[in-house]
Write an enzyme that holds these catalytic residues in place. Structure first.
Site, PDB file in Angstrom:
ATOM      1  N   LYS A  27       0.852  -1.199   0.000  1.00 51.19           N
ATOM      2  CA  LYS A  27       0.000   0.000   0.000  1.00 51.19           C
ATOM      3  C   LYS A  27       0.883   1.243   0.000  1.00 51.19           C
ATOM      4  CE  LYS A  27      -3.969   1.921   2.563  1.00 51.19           C
ATOM      5  NZ  LYS A  27      -4.865   1.734   3.716  1.00 51.19           N
TER       6      LYS A  27
ATOM      7  N   SER B  79      -9.792   1.901   2.806  1.00 49.32           N
ATOM      8  CA  SER B  79      -8.891   2.643   1.962  1.00 49.32           C
ATOM      9  C   SER B  79      -7.879   1.780   1.198  1.00 49.32           C
ATOM     10  CB  SER B  79      -8.127   3.673   2.789  1.00 49.32           C
ATOM     11  OG  SER B  79      -7.302   3.010   3.722  1.00 49.32           O
TER      12      SER B  79
ATOM     13  N   SER C  73      -9.996  -0.502   6.956  1.00 50.23           N
ATOM     14  CA  SER C  73      -9.408  -0.274   5.638  1.00 50.23           C
ATOM     15  C   SER C  73      -8.735  -1.487   4.994  1.00 50.23           C
ATOM     16  CB  SER C  73      -8.393   0.872   5.700  1.00 50.23           C
ATOM     17  OG  SER C  73      -9.062   2.097   5.700  1.00 50.23           O
TER      18      SER C  73
END
Lengths: 473, 95
Positions: free
Chosen positions: A66, A141, A165
């Protein structure tokens, strides 16, 4: 054989036998990205040449990261304009741990700006699409990490989970998403959103991979004083034990009015399946659940407003060229560099912390957080784990909730409490809607008992076919 | 009304964010709705509750006071928007 479609543990088996090479795996991933990522937009920083160089040098499995986890000398931007061009001078601890296992770093995945969102729509690189339906969001997210694993553009990926997330996008994309206990994994090098809630997690194709990857990234780190010095069990071995006699709580507050009927039915069916595997399921109550979203959006934004003070145009990232004097430079840099959601959250957090409002908002939220944590402590005196849906609905349409932040915040209603209480949770596929969208099952466990929730997930997975389904893309 | 335009302007200034008039207008409505929602916390009797700012039961974490190698200055400075010698360069601070 399309190697990109296999799980990490399947690939490890083939590598051990000498049937395939690490370069074969990377090539298969690269082909898949070339074919699919123009329509998915899951990957934001990917250098084919560099990846092949690494694949030739290192004998490990490829992994995607990420965009809020620092990788030395590689773009790390939190999908924000304010960090455009930023290349960290050091690796996050999880990256060091992966490199110690010879992992091949493939690149960065798309995310909501600074992990502020539940749909990946707040990214400065544009929205990631859901591989099951390109008109829908992948969740967020960690939407890029979930989508690239679901679409077989990756073997596995790291995400981060502050209020769901990792679990929510895993649920909406039909993969396994694990948020470890707060303190299990070092946060050193994870660009902070809300330091008392953030935890790095894994996105994988099945539960066994989650267990393997968790073991690799876990453990005490002197660079993170909130990482906990406890032994790291061999999860992959322990999860294969059956679940006969485990006591599971089903909280009534997680089956709310207005939730999607197909989601509810899939989760109820999963509970029956767990009973048939020998677990005892009972209805329970977590009475303060209704306050979780309100507590979270005060605590998380307060911490974010403080953490994001560092993006001031001085040491790294964007600096406005329009400014006169240093204060004006800070204001213009932040005005130009942050997107709408980041601005909203910083303002909300600064408001909750400001003189005159601190007691009524921030301090009150921290006190109610005590009650939410206690709900879980009480439940875990009697139950080994708690079973819930991951989200109240399947993936929604792109643009559907962007104008109304509050409805977006309510997407996290089932995932937020685990972060407030610091406990681990895993989301895994437990069915599909009639329009072929994945439904996520969430399993929450006691602090530092990832073993039990992964064991439940593994047993369920062995008894069902959901994890094997692939999107058509 | 939980929050008005002046409070949004004031709070944005605390957070050092320059906002356009349009943004102030837009955010005020949205933040007002969010604050209305969080007012549900008023229903809870918090008089006897201790705050939870952190979930781990840990107190101070100490380390030995020993000098260890740190990042080279050039590495640390390489992302600086403006640099002079080993300093981050910014505009005028005192008028």
């Amino acid at each position: 054989m399309e190697l990109n479609r296999l799980s990490a543990h399947e690939l490890m088996g083939l590598l051990d036998k000498g049937d395939i090479s690490h370069v074969d795996i990377c090539n298969s991933i690269i082909d898949s990205i070339d074919k699919k990522d123009k329509s998915l937009n899951a990957i934001v920083n990917f250098d084919k040449g560099k990846v092949l160089e690494r694949a030739n040098a290192q004998k490990g499995l490829p992994v995607f990261i990420k965009d809020n986890i620092c990788v030395k000398d590689e773009l790390t931007t939190c999908s924000s304009n304010i960090l455009k061009g930023f290349r960290p001078p050091y690796n996050a601890t999880v990256i060091e741990k992966l490199l110690n296992r010879n992992a091949i770093l493939m690149g960065k995945t798309n995310m909501d700006e600074f992990a502020f969102g539940s749909s990946t729509e707040t990214s400065c690189y544009g929205t990631t699409k859901n591989p099951w339906d390109l008109e829908r969001i992948p969740g967020g997210s960690s939407g890029g990490s979930a989508a690239c694993v679901a679409a077989d553009e990756a073997i596995w990926a790291l995400g981060s989970d502050t209020g769901g997330s990792v679990r929510q996008p895993a649920g909406l994309c039909g993969v396994v998403g694990l948020k470890p206990t707060y303190g299990r994994v070092s946060r050193y090098g994870l660009i902070a959103f809300a330091s008392s809630l953030d935890q790095i997690g894994t996105l994988t194709k099945d539960t066994e991979d989650a267990a393997i990857l968790l073991k690799i990234i876990s453990g005490h780190d002197p660079m993170d004083s909130t990482s906990v010095d406890r032994p790291v069990p061999d999860y992959a071995k322990l999860i294969k034990k059956d679940i006969k006699g485990l006591k599971l709580g089903i909280p009534k507050e997680y089956f709310i009015e207005g939730m999607d009927k197909e989601v509810k039915q899939s989760v109820l069916d999963a509970i029956k399946k767990l009973e048939s595997l020998g677990a005892a399921c009972e209805n329970i109550s977590l009475p303060h659940t209704e306050y979780a979203v309100a507590v979270y959006y005060l605590v998380a934004t307060a911490e974010a407003s403080s953490n994001l003070a560092r993006f001031d145009g001085v040491q790294y990232g964007l600096r406005s060229s329009q400014a006169k004097g240093v204060i004006d430079m800070h204001k213009k840099t932040r005005g130009e560099g942050f997107g709408d959601e980041a601005k909203r959250r910083i303002i909300l957090g600064a408001f909750a912390l400001s003189s005159g409002y601190y007691d009524a908002y921030y301090l009150r939220a921290l006190k109610v957080r005590t009650l939410i944590k206690k709900d879980f402590e009480d439940a875990f005196k009697k139950y080994d784990a708690i079973i819930t849906p991951t989200s109240p609905t399947p993936a929604f349409k792109i643009g559907e909730k962007t104008e109304d932040p509050l409805t977006m915040y309510l997407c996290d209603i089932f995932t937020i409490s685990a972060n407030l209480a610091g406990i681990p949770g895993v989301s895994m596929p437990c069915g599909f809607t009639k329009s072929n969208l994945p439904v996520g099952l969430q399993i929450l466990g006691k602090a530092f008992d990832e073993e039990t929730i992964l064991r439940i997930a593994y047993n369920y997975e062995q008894g069902t076919e959901w994890s094997k389904r692939k999107p058509g893309i | 009304m939980s929050i008005n335009k002046d409070t949004v302007k004031y709070t944005a200034a605390l957070g050092r964010i320059e906002l356009s008039e349009k943004e102030i207008e837009h955010f005020t409505g949205q933040l007002d709705k969010i604050l209305d929602y969080v007012h549900k916390l008023k229903k809870v009797d918090v008089s006897k509750l201790a705050p939870t700012s952190h979930v781990l039961e840990m107190k101070n974490v100490y380390r030995d006071d020993k000098v260890k190698p740190s990042l080279p200055v050039d590495e640390v400075m390489k992302n600086a928007p403006a640099r002079e010698r080993n300093l981050f360069k910014v505009g005028k601070i005192i008028e």
